[in-house]
Design a protein around this motif. Structure first.
Motif, PDB file in Angstrom:
ATOM      1  N   GLY A  39       0.821  -1.211   0.000  1.00 20.32           N
ATOM      2  CA  GLY A  39       0.000   0.000   0.000  1.00 20.32           C
ATOM      3  C   GLY A  39       0.850   1.254   0.000  1.00 20.32           C
ATOM      4  O   GLY A  39       0.593   2.198  -0.753  1.00 20.32           O
ATOM      5  N   VAL A  40       1.895   1.265   0.828  1.00 20.80           N
ATOM      6  CA  VAL A  40       2.791   2.419   0.868  1.00 20.80           C
ATOM      7  C   VAL A  40       3.562   2.540  -0.443  1.00 20.80           C
ATOM      8  O   VAL A  40       3.782   3.641  -0.957  1.00 20.80           O
ATOM      9  CB  VAL A  40       3.763   2.313   2.063  1.00 20.80           C
ATOM     10  N   ALA A  41       3.961   1.388  -1.014  1.00 19.06           N
ATOM     11  CA  ALA A  41       4.677   1.412  -2.288  1.00 19.06           C
ATOM     12  C   ALA A  41       3.808   1.969  -3.411  1.00 19.06           C
ATOM     13  O   ALA A  41       4.327   2.521  -4.390  1.00 19.06           O
ATOM     14  CB  ALA A  41       5.139   0.003  -2.652  1.00 19.06           C
ATOM     15  N   GLY A  42       2.497   1.828  -3.282  1.00 19.35           N
ATOM     16  CA  GLY A  42       1.607   2.404  -4.271  1.00 19.35           C
ATOM     17  C   GLY A  42       1.554   3.915  -4.184  1.00 19.35           C
ATOM     18  O   GLY A  42       1.217   4.598  -5.160  1.00 19.35           O
ATOM     19  N   ALA A  43       1.902   4.461  -3.004  1.00 27.96           N
ATOM     20  CA  ALA A  43       1.847   5.910  -2.807  1.00 27.96           C
ATOM     21  C   ALA A  43       3.197   6.592  -2.985  1.00 27.96           C
ATOM     22  O   ALA A  43       3.263   7.781  -3.302  1.00 27.96           O
ATOM     23  CB  ALA A  43       1.305   6.218  -1.413  1.00 27.96           C
TER      24      ALA A  43
END
Length: 234
Positions: A39-43
């Motif tokens: 999820g963080v990598a998507g942001a």
């Protein structure tokens, strides 16, 4: 006596239960941490931000698992101790009544009345407390459930599972970071799903596919949320 046989079916059942709990704890660590880091990598592509978020999730999840296990198993141990104390008091105040109760219990398990009476008398003569708690409740008064064992086991299992997605997404090159982590996670979930199904006697293919699908869905949702946040703030 059977109550002291560490290699008996009761001890084996306990070991299988602990092993199954460890596999499920590792599975939780894999899924929850993978959801966070992907999820963080998507942001953001910032490796440090991803690592910090993953570590925070790992520590929080492991402590939460350990605390939950400690609390629930402590309650179980309190109940077991109360049962043992009740049996000890009954044996002290009414040994004949306790023997009658044990004989009745053995008779309900298929022994004839005469054989049940003889067995109850012999078991009570050797070690009445162990005999009564083992036959009536499946407990060994010298080996009650240990909440610290449960807490530590859960902490270790969750941590080991969480390390896989955390290391995968931080060590892989940025171009393959997300897909590489996702593949590693799904492969690991296939293993944990198969092992937990085998230990629990459930259909292996169905359980494995279910665990893999839940993990994949978790990563897809969190990655979509991270990407949407990046777009909204970019």
């Amino acid at each position: 006596m059977a109550a002291h046989d560490d290699d008996g079916p009761g001890a084996l059942g306990n070991r299988l239960n602990w092993l199954r709990a460890g596999v499920l704890g590792a599975n939780d660590g894999i899924v929850s941490t993978a959801g966070i880091v992907i999820g963080v990598a998507g942001a953001t592509a910032d490796r440090t931000a991803i690592l910090v978020a993953g570590l925070a999730g790992l520590v929080a999840g492991a402590l939460s698992m350990a605390g939950g296990e400690y609390t629930s198993v402590s309650t179980q141990r309190d109940t077991e101790a109360s049962v043992v104390e009740s049996e000890r008091r009954e044996l002290s105040e009414d040994p004949q009544g306790a023997e009658d109760e044990l004989a009745q219990n053995l008779q309900e398990r298929g022994l004839s009345a005469a054989t049940a009476r003889t067995a109850a008398r012999e078991l009570s003569a050797a070690d009445p407390l162990h005999a009564h708690t083992a036959v009536e409740f499946g407990l060994d008064p010298d080996e009650l459930t240990n909440p610290w064992h449960a807490a530590i086991s859960s902490f270790i299992a969750f941590t080991c599972g969480a390390l896989l997605p955390l290391l995968a997404i931080t060590l892989l090159p940025e171009s393959v970071r997300v897909i590489g982590c996702a593949v590693a996670v799904v492969a690991a979930l296939a293993v944990t799903g198969y092992v937990s199904a085998r230990l629990g006697g459930a259909p292996r293919a169905r359980a494995t596919i279910r665990v893999m699908a839940v993990g994949a869905a978790t990563m897809a949702v969190t990655y979509a949320l991270g990407t949407a946040f990046d777009i909204a703030t970019g």
